[in-house]
Motif scaffolding. Sequence first.
Motif, short mmCIF file in Angstrom:
data_model
loop_
_atom_site.label_atom_id
_atom_site.label_comp_id
_atom_site.label_asym_id
_atom_site.label_seq_id
_atom_site.Cartn_x
_atom_site.Cartn_y
_atom_site.Cartn_z
N TYR A 1 0.73 -1.27 0.11
CA TYR A 1 -0.01 -0.05 -0.01
C TYR A 1 0.91 1.34 -0.01
N HIS A 2 2.07 0.98 -0.41
CA HIS A 2 2.89 2.19 -0.20
C HIS A 2 2.52 3.51 -1.15
N GLU A 3 1.93 3.25 -2.07
CA GLU A 3 1.75 4.36 -3.11
C GLU A 3 0.19 5.07 -2.77
N THR A 4 -0.35 4.85 -1.78
CA THR A 4 -1.76 5.37 -1.40
C THR A 4 -1.80 5.05 0.39
N THR A 5 -3.09 5.63 0.62
CA THR A 5 -3.20 5.45 2.19
C THR A 5 -3.70 3.78 2.52
N PRO A 6 -3.44 3.44 3.82
CA PRO A 6 -3.76 2.04 3.90
C PRO A 6 -5.31 1.85 3.72
N VAL A 7 -6.08 2.96 4.03
CA VAL A 7 -7.57 2.68 3.80
C VAL A 7 -8.05 2.58 2.44
N VAL A 8 -7.39 3.43 1.70
CA VAL A 8 -7.80 3.17 0.22
C VAL A 8 -7.10 1.90 -0.53
N ALA A 9 -6.11 1.58 0.03
CA ALA A 9 -5.40 0.33 -0.43
C ALA A 9 -5.97 -0.89 0.19
N VAL A 10 -6.66 -0.87 1.37
CA VAL A 10 -7.61 -2.21 1.92
C VAL A 10 -9.02 -1.99 0.75
N VAL A 11 -9.64 -1.09 0.63
CA VAL A 11 -10.83 -1.25 -0.02
C VAL A 11 -10.59 -1.38 -1.53
N SER A 12 -9.47 -1.12 -2.07
CA SER A 12 -9.38 -1.58 -3.39
C SER A 12 -8.88 -2.97 -3.48
N ALA A 13 -8.07 -3.61 -2.48
CA ALA A 13 -7.63 -4.92 -2.47
C ALA A 13 -9.01 -5.80 -2.28
N VAL A 14 -9.82 -5.34 -1.38
CA VAL A 14 -11.11 -6.21 -1.27
C VAL A 14 -12.06 -5.96 -2.49
N ALA A 15 -11.83 -4.87 -2.87
CA ALA A 15 -12.81 -4.77 -4.20
C ALA A 15 -12.39 -5.70 -5.38
N ALA B 1 -10.70 -8.51 -4.85
CA ALA B 1 -10.58 -9.99 -4.54
C ALA B 1 -12.16 -10.04 -4.60
N ALA B 2 -12.94 -9.43 -4.67
CA ALA B 2 -14.51 -9.77 -4.65
C ALA B 2 -14.89 -9.32 -6.26
N GLY B 3 -14.25 -8.68 -7.09
CA GLY B 3 -14.20 -8.68 -8.37
C GLY B 3 -15.75 -7.47 -8.45
N THR B 4 -15.59 -6.54 -7.97
CA THR B 4 -16.49 -5.61 -7.68
C THR B 4 -15.92 -4.20 -7.76
N ASP B 5 -16.67 -3.17 -7.87
CA ASP B 5 -16.22 -1.77 -7.71
C ASP B 5 -15.82 -1.44 -6.45
N PRO B 6 -15.25 -0.87 -5.80
CA PRO B 6 -14.88 -0.26 -4.41
C PRO B 6 -16.05 0.33 -4.02
N LEU B 7 -16.92 1.16 -4.65
CA LEU B 7 -18.02 2.02 -4.26
C LEU B 7 -19.07 1.02 -3.91
#
Length: 94
Positions: free
Chosen positions: A20-34, A36-42
């Motif tokens: 997550y070095h290139e962004t905040t941990p929060v944004v990186a977690v949401v992106s990683a879960v999205a 993995a889930a094959g969905t849009d972060p929103l």
Amino acid sequence: MPNSPVQQTSGAPSSEQRPYHETTPVVAVVSAVADAAGTDPLELPPLGNAINPEALNDLVGAERSPGLESISFEYAGYDVVVSGAGDIEVVQPE
């Protein structure tokens, strides 16, 4: 942000790791879960339902505490581990 491939084996939960070095941990977690889930972060529930986002950024962000090994929590049906070294692991439980 480079992605590591999703690792899947027969009978094992899916897993994804990414730094997550290139962004905040929060944004990186949401992106990683999205991812993995094959969905849009929103489309995911608010991260604040699982963990305090400000605390997550404070604990594992750029100014993180030395010696922190990792933080684990469940988010959107996935087990998430954010390491103090800058990696995020997303695992879908069986």
